[in-house]
Design an enzyme around this catalytic site. Structure first.
Site, PDB file in Angstrom:
ATOM      1  N   HIS A  17       0.838  -1.204   0.000  1.00 59.04           N
ATOM      2  CA  HIS A  17       0.000   0.000   0.000  1.00 59.04           C
ATOM      3  C   HIS A  17       0.873   1.254   0.000  1.00 59.04           C
ATOM      4  CE1 HIS A  17      -3.148  -2.583   2.260  1.00 59.04           C
ATOM      5  NE2 HIS A  17      -3.588  -2.423   1.023  1.00 59.04           N
ATOM      6  N   LYS A  41     -17.325  -6.805   6.026  1.00 55.20           N
ATOM      7  CA  LYS A  41     -16.009  -7.361   6.301  1.00 55.20           C
ATOM      8  C   LYS A  41     -15.716  -7.261   7.800  1.00 55.20           C
ATOM      9  CE  LYS A  41     -12.127  -7.070   3.093  1.00 55.20           C
ATOM     10  NZ  LYS A  41     -11.111  -6.190   2.515  1.00 55.20           N
ATOM     11  N   ARG A  90      -2.171  -6.708  -8.907  1.00 53.82           N
ATOM     12  CA  ARG A  90      -1.078  -7.659  -8.728  1.00 53.82           C
ATOM     13  C   ARG A  90      -1.012  -8.684  -9.857  1.00 53.82           C
ATOM     14  NH1 ARG A  90      -2.510  -8.376  -2.401  1.00 53.82           N
ATOM     15  NH2 ARG A  90      -4.550  -8.249  -3.303  1.00 53.82           N
ATOM     16  N   SER A 128      -2.821  -7.635   3.171  1.00 56.23           N
ATOM     17  CA  SER A 128      -3.093  -7.509   4.608  1.00 56.23           C
ATOM     18  C   SER A 128      -3.220  -8.877   5.254  1.00 56.23           C
ATOM     19  CB  SER A 128      -4.364  -6.684   4.830  1.00 56.23           C
ATOM     20  OG  SER A 128      -4.167  -5.362   4.380  1.00 56.23           O
TER      21      SER A 128
END
Length: 158
Positions: A17, A41, A90, A128
């Site tokens: 990040h 979440k 990614r 994360s």
């Protein structure tokens, strides 16, 4: 470009990040980090903690702001006079998903562009979830997350 928005849940912020935020700060005068309130979440860190960690991790960067948000990202971007969203990718799975989100956001806010930044090879594998797993198994976080995250995880004792 004057203002871009970099959205995410940042639970917790990673070196991936930080790399994207740093690169975005070279593209725009102002980078608004939009920390999502995502009720669907379950987060390890609450909203205030996530914002605080981002403040600490980006203190060295000029023109970066951390602001919590809920609701539609396209509306948030408009409220903050952003010309573009910054999203990291990614791989091809991320690219497909981000393309769909970009099209939704463009339909909701026709003035809003989306800039997809490919992840840096040195940090592209970090998420994360990876940070939390490495920590849980007593691994070294120095290559994965800012020092403030390691300290916060130690204090969480999850």
């Amino acid at each position: 470009m004057k203002t871009v928005v970099f959205p995410g849940s940042f639970d917790p912020v990673t070196l991936g990040h930080i790399d994207l935020i740093s690169r975005a700060s070279k593209l725009a005068e102002r980078v608004v980090i939009a920390v999502a309130v995502n009720t669907s979440k379950k987060t390890l860190f609450n909203l205030d903690e996530r914002c605080d960690l981002l403040f600490q991790a980006t203190a060295h960067l000029n023109g970066v702001e951390v602001i919590p948000f809920s609701g539609l990202l396209a509306d948030f971007a408009k409220e903050h006079n952003a010309q573009a969203l910054i999203r990291g990718i990614r791989g091809t799975t991320d690219a497909d998903y981000e393309l769909q989100l970009a099209q939704v956001n463009k339909a909701l806010n026709t003035a809003l562009e989306t800039i997809l930044l490919p992840a840096n090879a040195a940090t592209g594998f970090i998420s994360s979830t990876v940070v939390k797993e490495v920590f849980k198994h007593h691994g070294d976080l120095d290559s994965f997350a800012p020092a403030c995250v390691k300290e916060a995880l130690l204090n969480k004792r999850f």
